[in-house]
Design a protein around this motif. Structure first.
Motif, PDB file in Angstrom:
ATOM      1  N   SER A 291      -8.951   0.300   0.861  1.00  0.00           N
ATOM      2  CA  SER A 291     -10.557   0.318   1.252  1.00  0.00           C
ATOM      3  C   SER A 291     -11.004   1.369   0.019  1.00  0.00           C
ATOM      4  O   SER A 291     -12.056   1.056  -0.417  1.00  0.00           O
ATOM      5  CB  SER A 291     -10.242   2.061   1.961  1.00  0.00           C
ATOM      6  OG  SER A 291      -9.717   1.266   3.152  1.00  0.00           O
TER       7      SER A 291
ATOM      8  N   TYR B 138      -3.314  11.018  -0.574  1.00  0.00           N
ATOM      9  CA  TYR B 138      -1.311  10.793  -0.034  1.00  0.00           C
ATOM     10  C   TYR B 138      -1.699  12.322  -0.421  1.00  0.00           C
ATOM     11  O   TYR B 138      -0.958  13.025  -1.563  1.00  0.00           O
ATOM     12  CB  TYR B 138      -0.382  10.092  -0.667  1.00  0.00           C
ATOM     13  CG  TYR B 138      -1.057   8.979  -1.266  1.00  0.00           C
ATOM     14  CD1 TYR B 138      -1.605   7.671  -0.427  1.00  0.00           C
ATOM     15  CD2 TYR B 138      -0.535   8.002  -2.223  1.00  0.00           C
ATOM     16  CE1 TYR B 138      -1.997   6.553   0.001  1.00  0.00           C
ATOM     17  CE2 TYR B 138      -0.695   6.624  -2.734  1.00  0.00           C
ATOM     18  CZ  TYR B 138      -1.030   5.473  -1.793  1.00  0.00           C
ATOM     19  OH  TYR B 138      -1.699   4.902  -0.822  1.00  0.00           O
ATOM     20  N   ALA B 139      -0.813  12.970   0.702  1.00  0.00           N
ATOM     21  CA  ALA B 139      -0.434  14.313   1.371  1.00  0.00           C
ATOM     22  C   ALA B 139      -0.929  15.391   0.610  1.00  0.00           C
ATOM     23  O   ALA B 139      -0.683  16.036  -0.477  1.00  0.00           O
ATOM     24  CB  ALA B 139       1.394  14.718   1.062  1.00  0.00           C
TER      25      ALA B 139
ATOM     26  N   ALA C 243     -11.234   6.976   0.103  1.00  0.00           N
ATOM     27  CA  ALA C 243     -11.637   6.152   0.953  1.00  0.00           C
ATOM     28  C   ALA C 243     -10.047   6.647   1.459  1.00  0.00           C
ATOM     29  O   ALA C 243      -9.103   6.393   1.186  1.00  0.00           O
ATOM     30  CB  ALA C 243     -11.403   4.888   0.698  1.00  0.00           C
TER      31      ALA C 243
HETATM   32  C1  FMN Z   1       1.808   8.000   2.632  1.00  0.00           C
HETATM   33  C2  FMN Z   1       0.680   8.575   2.827  1.00  0.00           C
HETATM   34  C3  FMN Z   1       0.119   9.650   2.532  1.00  0.00           C
HETATM   35  C4  FMN Z   1      -1.108   9.807   3.368  1.00  0.00           C
HETATM   36  N1  FMN Z   1      -1.781  11.023   3.411  1.00  0.00           N
HETATM   37  C5  FMN Z   1      -3.258  11.234   3.543  1.00  0.00           C
HETATM   38  C6  FMN Z   1      -3.600  12.067   3.493  1.00  0.00           C
HETATM   39  O1  FMN Z   1      -2.659  13.366   2.992  1.00  0.00           O
HETATM   40  N2  FMN Z   1      -4.536  12.941   3.566  1.00  0.00           N
HETATM   41  C7  FMN Z   1      -5.584  11.434   3.793  1.00  0.00           C
HETATM   42  O2  FMN Z   1      -6.951  11.154   3.989  1.00  0.00           O
HETATM   43  N3  FMN Z   1      -5.149  10.584   4.256  1.00  0.00           N
HETATM   44  C8  FMN Z   1      -3.412  10.518   3.466  1.00  0.00           C
HETATM   45  N4  FMN Z   1      -3.372   8.588   4.124  1.00  0.00           N
HETATM   46  C9  FMN Z   1      -3.960   7.852   4.268  1.00  0.00           C
HETATM   47  C10 FMN Z   1      -4.787   6.647   2.682  1.00  0.00           C
HETATM   48  O3  FMN Z   1      -5.430   8.219   2.242  1.00  0.00           O
HETATM   49  C11 FMN Z   1      -5.416   6.214   3.467  1.00  0.00           C
HETATM   50  O4  FMN Z   1      -4.865   4.945   3.694  1.00  0.00           O
HETATM   51  C12 FMN Z   1      -6.239   5.141   2.795  1.00  0.00           C
HETATM   52  O5  FMN Z   1      -7.242   4.190   3.049  1.00  0.00           O
HETATM   53  C13 FMN Z   1      -5.736   4.349   1.526  1.00  0.00           C
HETATM   54  O6  FMN Z   1      -6.196   3.450   0.428  1.00  0.00           O
HETATM   55  P1  FMN Z   1      -6.386   2.238   0.245  1.00  0.00           P
HETATM   56  O7  FMN Z   1      -6.495   1.283   1.552  1.00  0.00           O
HETATM   57  O8  FMN Z   1      -7.340   2.340  -0.962  1.00  0.00           O
HETATM   58  O9  FMN Z   1      -4.239   1.866  -0.747  1.00  0.00           O
HETATM   59  C14 FMN Z   1      -2.340   8.107   3.106  1.00  0.00           C
HETATM   60  C15 FMN Z   1      -1.224   7.649   3.759  1.00  0.00           C
HETATM   61  C16 FMN Z   1       0.030   6.765   3.241  1.00  0.00           C
HETATM   62  C17 FMN Z   1       0.758   5.757   2.960  1.00  0.00           C
END
Ligand code: FMN
Length: 202
Positions: A16, A79-80, A110
């Protein structure tokens, strides 16, 4: 020609955050501004101060890309409640070499809740590196704003990204102090941390 470097904090194939950067790229292209995608942050070796002067080709390329760019746009997942280690690692390599010093930077995230923690963390850390963070944008629940191929199609989100691009253009064309102050106020970073503009060469 003005050039903007796009840095994606996600290593996922379908991302995203990369989709947000695609909208940024499209907008700059419409405005006849060149963009380039940075080296893959996942390919940057672990930061080691002992290797700051001999970091290897990936970091050398990354630094050169930053030198060549007039502005930088980063988009990162959260992430976290923090930014991904790979992105922070890549940014650690340029603290000492200072390629971001006084450079206009915009930060997007995102993620499930719009990456508020990731954005605050990025804004603080980039400001510590001397960057002028002029804009930020969070996009919550990005998959609901995308088509099946992962492209951002939500008109309101595209408008917000275009507004962010407009702020970068303002920063490229004039004093960015007010834009930086607004961004830092949101992130809770004191204005005393804004890097003073470089003095013109004698
Ligand atoms: C291990 C892990 C931890 C996550 N922690 C959070 C978080 O703390 N806050 C949040 O808003 N989203 C969190 N997410 C969701 C990711 O931010 C979301 O999947 C994001 O779209 C990933 O970006 P990408 O699609 O560009 O890879 C987490 C996802 C994963 C896999």
């Amino acid at each position: 020609m003005t050039s903007v470097l796009l840095i994606c904090g996600s290593l996922q194939k379908v991302s995203s955050n990369r989709a947000l950067l695609d909208v940024v790229r499209t907008r700059f292209t419409e405005l006849r501004i060149e963009t380039a995608e940075s080296v893959d942050v996942g390919s940057v070796p672990a930061f080691n101060v002992d290797r700051a002067e001999t970091p290897g080709s990936v970091v050398v390329d990354f630094r050169a890309q930053l030198v060549h760019s007039d502005a930088v746009v980063l988009s990162s997942p959260e992430y976290a409640a923090a930014i991904p280690g790979a992105l922070k690692n890549a940014l650690d390599w340029i603290v000492g070499s200072a390629e971001l010093y006084t450079k206009p930077v915009a930060v997007l995230s995102a993620g499930t809740t719009g990456g508020e923690h990731a954005r605050r963390q990025l804004i603080r850390s980039l400001t510590w590196q001397g960057a002028h963070v002029v804009a930020h944008l969070g996009v919550a629940a990005p998959r609901t704003k995308s088509d099946q191929a992962g492209r951002i199609v939500d008109p309101a989100t595209i408008d917000e990204i275009e507004d962010l691009v407009d702020r970068i253009l303002l920063a490229l064309n004039g004093p960015a102090k007010e834009l930086v102050e607004q961004t830092l106020a949101w992130a809770g970073v004191g204005v005393e941390h804004i890097a003073p503009a470089r003095l013109p060469e004698a």
